[in-house]
Scaffold this motif. Structure first.
Motif, PDB file in Angstrom:
ATOM      1  N   ARG A   1       3.717   8.434   4.806  1.00  0.00           N
ATOM      2  CA  ARG A   1       4.630   7.745   5.930  1.00  0.00           C
ATOM      3  C   ARG A   1       4.163   7.085   6.882  1.00  0.00           C
ATOM      4  NH1 ARG A   1       7.721  13.600   4.925  1.00  0.00           N
ATOM      5  NH2 ARG A   1       9.078  12.783   3.293  1.00  0.00           N
ATOM      6  N   ALA A   2       2.957   7.436   7.384  1.00  0.00           N
ATOM      7  CA  ALA A   2       2.279   6.567   8.391  1.00  0.00           C
ATOM      8  C   ALA A   2       2.375   5.036   8.060  1.00  0.00           C
ATOM      9  CB  ALA A   2       1.168   7.138   8.930  1.00  0.00           C
TER      10      ALA A   2
ATOM     11  N   ALA B   1       0.856  -1.067  -0.028  1.00  0.00           N
ATOM     12  CA  ALA B   1       0.053   0.071  -0.155  1.00  0.00           C
ATOM     13  C   ALA B   1       0.711   1.344  -0.051  1.00  0.00           C
ATOM     14  CB  ALA B   1      -0.729   0.041   1.066  1.00  0.00           C
ATOM     15  N   ALA B   2       1.841   1.165   0.812  1.00  0.00           N
ATOM     16  CA  ALA B   2       2.835   2.365   0.818  1.00  0.00           C
ATOM     17  C   ALA B   2       3.478   2.894  -0.392  1.00  0.00           C
ATOM     18  CB  ALA B   2       3.965   2.133   1.993  1.00  0.00           C
ATOM     19  N   PHE B   3       3.746   1.743  -1.246  1.00  0.00           N
ATOM     20  CA  PHE B   3       4.711   1.880  -2.688  1.00  0.00           C
ATOM     21  C   PHE B   3       3.366   2.560  -3.570  1.00  0.00           C
ATOM     22  CE2 PHE B   3       7.797  -1.848  -1.964  1.00  0.00           C
ATOM     23  CZ  PHE B   3       8.553  -0.934  -1.168  1.00  0.00           C
ATOM     24  N   GLN B   4       2.114   2.121  -3.545  1.00  0.00           N
ATOM     25  CA  GLN B   4       1.135   2.402  -4.189  1.00  0.00           C
ATOM     26  C   GLN B   4       0.664   3.887  -4.180  1.00  0.00           C
ATOM     27  OE1 GLN B   4      -0.262   2.174  -7.196  1.00  0.00           O
ATOM     28  NE2 GLN B   4      -1.849   0.672  -7.133  1.00  0.00           N
ATOM     29  N   LEU B   5       0.410   4.177  -2.816  1.00  0.00           N
ATOM     30  CA  LEU B   5       0.264   5.333  -2.370  1.00  0.00           C
ATOM     31  C   LEU B   5       1.352   6.466  -2.834  1.00  0.00           C
ATOM     32  CD1 LEU B   5      -1.272   4.979   1.263  1.00  0.00           C
ATOM     33  CD2 LEU B   5      -2.447   5.255  -0.906  1.00  0.00           C
ATOM     34  N   THR B   6       2.612   6.186  -2.800  1.00  0.00           N
ATOM     35  CA  THR B   6       3.622   7.002  -3.165  1.00  0.00           C
ATOM     36  C   THR B   6       3.484   7.121  -4.505  1.00  0.00           C
ATOM     37  OG1 THR B   6       5.125   6.141  -1.353  1.00  0.00           O
ATOM     38  CG2 THR B   6       6.309   7.040  -3.417  1.00  0.00           C
ATOM     39  N   ASN B   7       3.347   6.277  -5.472  1.00  0.00           N
ATOM     40  CA  ASN B   7       2.943   6.188  -6.727  1.00  0.00           C
ATOM     41  C   ASN B   7       1.865   7.399  -7.095  1.00  0.00           C
ATOM     42  OD1 ASN B   7       4.970   4.482  -7.640  1.00  0.00           O
ATOM     43  ND2 ASN B   7       3.281   2.882  -7.839  1.00  0.00           N
ATOM     44  N   PHE B   8       0.683   7.331  -6.283  1.00  0.00           N
ATOM     45  CA  PHE B   8      -0.468   8.284  -6.409  1.00  0.00           C
ATOM     46  C   PHE B   8       0.018   9.678  -6.325  1.00  0.00           C
ATOM     47  CE2 PHE B   8      -3.560   4.797  -4.958  1.00  0.00           C
ATOM     48  CZ  PHE B   8      -3.234   4.250  -6.425  1.00  0.00           C
ATOM     49  N   ILE B   9       0.739   9.911  -5.248  1.00  0.00           N
ATOM     50  CA  ILE B   9       1.505  11.367  -5.203  1.00  0.00           C
ATOM     51  C   ILE B   9       2.280  11.513  -6.267  1.00  0.00           C
ATOM     52  CG2 ILE B   9       2.598  12.570  -3.521  1.00  0.00           C
ATOM     53  CD1 ILE B   9       1.445  11.056  -1.283  1.00  0.00           C
ATOM     54  N   ARG B  10       3.061  11.017  -6.308  1.00  0.00           N
ATOM     55  CA  ARG B  10       4.193  11.344  -7.489  1.00  0.00           C
ATOM     56  C   ARG B  10       3.571  11.615  -8.782  1.00  0.00           C
ATOM     57  NH1 ARG B  10       7.603   6.185  -9.423  1.00  0.00           N
ATOM     58  NH2 ARG B  10       5.525   5.708 -10.306  1.00  0.00           N
ATOM     59  N   ASP B  11       2.598  10.821  -9.298  1.00  0.00           N
ATOM     60  CA  ASP B  11       1.953  10.704 -10.488  1.00  0.00           C
ATOM     61  C   ASP B  11       0.586  11.402 -10.756  1.00  0.00           C
ATOM     62  OD1 ASP B  11       4.139   9.118 -11.170  1.00  0.00           O
ATOM     63  OD2 ASP B  11       2.657   7.147 -10.839  1.00  0.00           O
TER      64      ASP B  11
ATOM     65  N   TYR C   1      11.966   3.605  -2.410  1.00  0.00           N
ATOM     66  CA  TYR C   1      10.536   4.281  -2.537  1.00  0.00           C
ATOM     67  C   TYR C   1      10.036   5.368  -1.760  1.00  0.00           C
ATOM     68  CZ  TYR C   1       7.476   3.007  -6.596  1.00  0.00           C
ATOM     69  OH  TYR C   1       7.049   2.966  -7.677  1.00  0.00           O
ATOM     70  N   SER C   2      10.447   5.152  -0.415  1.00  0.00           N
ATOM     71  CA  SER C   2       9.994   6.201   0.536  1.00  0.00           C
ATOM     72  C   SER C   2      10.613   7.569   0.332  1.00  0.00           C
ATOM     73  CB  SER C   2      10.266   5.806   2.227  1.00  0.00           C
ATOM     74  OG  SER C   2      11.786   5.434   2.217  1.00  0.00           O
TER      75      SER C   2
ATOM     76  N   ALA D   1      19.335  -3.718   7.686  1.00  0.00           N
ATOM     77  CA  ALA D   1      18.976  -3.152   6.645  1.00  0.00           C
ATOM     78  C   ALA D   1      19.002  -1.628   7.022  1.00  0.00           C
ATOM     79  CB  ALA D   1      17.799  -3.362   5.600  1.00  0.00           C
ATOM     80  N   THR D   2      19.898  -0.686   6.324  1.00  0.00           N
ATOM     81  CA  THR D   2      19.534   0.689   6.735  1.00  0.00           C
ATOM     82  C   THR D   2      18.246   1.292   6.013  1.00  0.00           C
ATOM     83  OG1 THR D   2      21.928   0.962   6.844  1.00  0.00           O
ATOM     84  CG2 THR D   2      20.560   3.192   6.421  1.00  0.00           C
ATOM     85  N   VAL D   3      17.265   1.684   6.737  1.00  0.00           N
ATOM     86  CA  VAL D   3      16.050   2.166   6.102  1.00  0.00           C
ATOM     87  C   VAL D   3      15.803   3.523   6.800  1.00  0.00           C
ATOM     88  CG1 VAL D   3      13.522   1.679   6.111  1.00  0.00           C
ATOM     89  CG2 VAL D   3      15.011  -0.216   6.099  1.00  0.00           C
ATOM     90  N   GLU D   4      15.629   4.492   6.095  1.00  0.00           N
ATOM     91  CA  GLU D   4      15.374   5.648   6.478  1.00  0.00           C
ATOM     92  C   GLU D   4      14.057   6.082   5.990  1.00  0.00           C
ATOM     93  OE1 GLU D   4      18.498   8.319   5.412  1.00  0.00           O
ATOM     94  OE2 GLU D   4      19.999   7.185   6.302  1.00  0.00           O
ATOM     95  N   GLU D   5      13.328   7.091   6.522  1.00  0.00           N
ATOM     96  CA  GLU D   5      12.131   7.652   6.257  1.00  0.00           C
ATOM     97  C   GLU D   5      12.249   9.130   5.889  1.00  0.00           C
ATOM     98  OE1 GLU D   5       8.702   6.864   8.834  1.00  0.00           O
ATOM     99  OE2 GLU D   5      10.020   5.340   9.976  1.00  0.00           O
TER     100      GLU D   5
END
Length: 321
Positions: free
Chosen positions: A239-240, A177-187, A267-268, A317-321
């Motif tokens: 981000r949530a 869902a986070a990846f998809q919502l990111t797409n929606f904002i970007r696109d 993606y984030s 894994a190094t994961v930053e928000e």
């Protein structure tokens, strides 16, 4: 060479099946730049399954997005029905002669992926034939479940877990869902060109934003302050969702964590890029630059090598928000 190595590691030997997997791999490489890079961090034997699942999703999505204007709703609906029927038959029998679906059916059989996950995906793709917007978050969530959350659930048995799969499943769904919502904002701009808005209308309206204002921004090349505020809220909400997904990385099999951690980070950071562009999602795509992508990938390669040679506890894994 890499393609043959992957198929050999996955023990895919039948020529027609190999061709189907290679077709899916090509779709993945062409359209899924971020996912494809992250997939390179998996064990070779895992990669064909990921290519098959992504390739199928991309293939169907392209039919809806690219062919709808020329073919019309009725014809695209007919094609989706044919695909669903052919896939359903393949999943029931465990085999398919279709030049793309054969790989999907084989992957589902190998990893025990439930047929209903594919049904839900196709149901969401059908929504795009008639819906051009979503009045509430609940309505959008229904679409996102089928278009993205089920992809995370399909991938989970391929990636493997150190916990019970049902414990990891909510996090896998959240990451999709986070990846998809990111797409929606970007696109936003590209989706407007197709007549669609994938941001909840009521949340936009709270900032004085509607479809007409978004279209004005797209056509004029100017960004209204109300749109900035609305997009800032959408980014905070997305981000949530990433925060809900993040604990799931530690529940994956160690060898899969660098892949998913890298996809998470890449993606984030698209959301960071939207902010850096002043929330301008109308004049071009926000993207993570190649140097940053390569830096993240290089660190992940180290963790991947560790996971494959040093046992069950690789560096996180190094994961930053």
């Amino acid at each position: 060479m890499g393609r043959r190595r992957e198929l050999e590691a996955a023990r895919v030997t039948e020529p027609g099946l190999r061709a189907a997997y290679l077709r899916c791999r090509s779709l993945h490489a062409l359209h899924g730049r971020t996912y494809f890079l992250a997939t390179r961090l998996l064990r070779p034997g895992q990669r064909p399954a990921v290519h098959a699942l992504y390739g199928f999703a991309r293939y169907v999505d392209d039919i809806v997005d690219e062919q709808l204007p020329d073919l019309g709703t009725a014809e695209v609906s007919r094609r989706l029905t044919e695909i669903g029927a052919a896939l359903g038959t393949g999943l029931r029998t465990g085999t398919s002669t279709d030049p793309l679906l054969a790989a999907v059916v084989d992957t589902a059989a190998r990893y025990g992926i439930a047929a209903e996950l594919f049904d839900r995906f196709l149901a969401s793709m059908r929504m795009d034939l008639t819906r051009t917007g979503y009045p509430t978050r609940a309505a959008l969530t229904e679409y996102v479940h089928g278009s993205a959350e089920v992809i995370g659930l399909q991938l989970l048995p391929v990636l493997g877990t150190v916990s019970a799969p049902e414990e990891a499943a909510p996090h896998a769904a959240a990451l999709g869902a986070a990846f998809q919502l990111t797409n929606f904002i970007r696109d936003v701009g590209e989706d407007l060109d197709r007549g669609r808005v994938y941001l909840p209308a009521d949340e936009l309206a709270a900032h004085g934003v509607d479809r007409e204002l978004l279209l004005w921004c797209r056509r004029s090349g100017r960004l209204d302050i109300r749109v900035r505020h609305a997009l800032a809220e959408q980014i905070a909400r997305t981000r949530a969702v990433y925060r809900r997904a993040r604990p799931g990385i530690a529940l994956l099999a160690p060898a899969s964590r660098p892949c998913v951690g890298t996809a998470f980070a890449l993606y984030s950071r698209i959301l960071d890029r939207v902010e850096e562009r002043g929330y301008d999602v109308f004049s071009g795509r926000a993207a993570v630059g190649t140097p940053q992508r390569l830096t993240l990938a290089a660190g992940a390669l180290v963790r991947t090598a560790w996971a494959r040679t040093a046992g069950p506890h690789p560096p996180p894994a190094t994961v930053e928000e």
